[in-house]
Design a protein around this motif. Structure first.
Motif, mmCIF file in Angstrom:
data_model
loop_
_atom_site.group_PDB
_atom_site.id
_atom_site.type_symbol
_atom_site.label_atom_id
_atom_site.label_comp_id
_atom_site.label_asym_id
_atom_site.label_seq_id
_atom_site.Cartn_x
_atom_site.Cartn_y
_atom_site.Cartn_z
ATOM 1 N N GLU A 82 4.177 10.095 -5.060
ATOM 2 C CA GLU A 82 4.259 10.248 -6.507
ATOM 3 C C GLU A 82 5.534 9.574 -7.008
ATOM 4 N N GLU A 132 0.821 -1.203 0.000
ATOM 5 C CA GLU A 132 0.000 0.000 0.000
ATOM 6 C C GLU A 132 0.859 1.259 0.000
ATOM 7 N N LEU A 133 0.457 2.203 -0.821
ATOM 8 C CA LEU A 133 1.119 3.499 -0.882
ATOM 9 C C LEU A 133 0.162 4.573 -0.381
ATOM 10 N N ASP A 134 0.723 5.608 0.237
ATOM 11 C CA ASP A 134 -0.100 6.744 0.631
ATOM 12 C C ASP A 134 -0.578 7.479 -0.610
ATOM 13 N N ASP A 135 -1.678 8.196 -0.476
ATOM 14 C CA ASP A 135 -2.234 8.926 -1.616
ATOM 15 C C ASP A 135 -1.309 10.026 -2.120
ATOM 16 N N HIS A 136 -0.457 10.545 -1.263
ATOM 17 C CA HIS A 136 0.406 11.659 -1.672
ATOM 18 C C HIS A 136 1.719 11.204 -2.311
#
Length: 60
Positions: free
Chosen positions: A53, A47-51
């Motif tokens: 990039e 899982e990656l955070d939404d922020h």
């Protein structure tokens, strides 16, 4: 990814891509596809955070 059927996927893609896989190679191709699917499942489970990039440049 436990419901992924590597043999069915290989058979389907063989038809879609108009390939002929020699019967002698078929078990190896299916095993490779199953291993690739397991590796992809590990990547997709991370899982990656939404922020987060992607980096514009790879620097080792």
């Amino acid at each position: 990814m436990s419901d992924f059927d590597a043999a069915a996927h290989v058979a389907h893609m063989e038809t879609v891509m108009a390939l002929t896989i020699d019967e002698a190679w078929l078990p190896s191709v299916v095993a490779n596809m199953a291993a690739t699917a397991r590796a992809a499942a590990l990547v997709m489970a991370f899982e990656l955070d939404d922020h987060v990039e992607p980096a514009p440049v790879f620097e080792p």
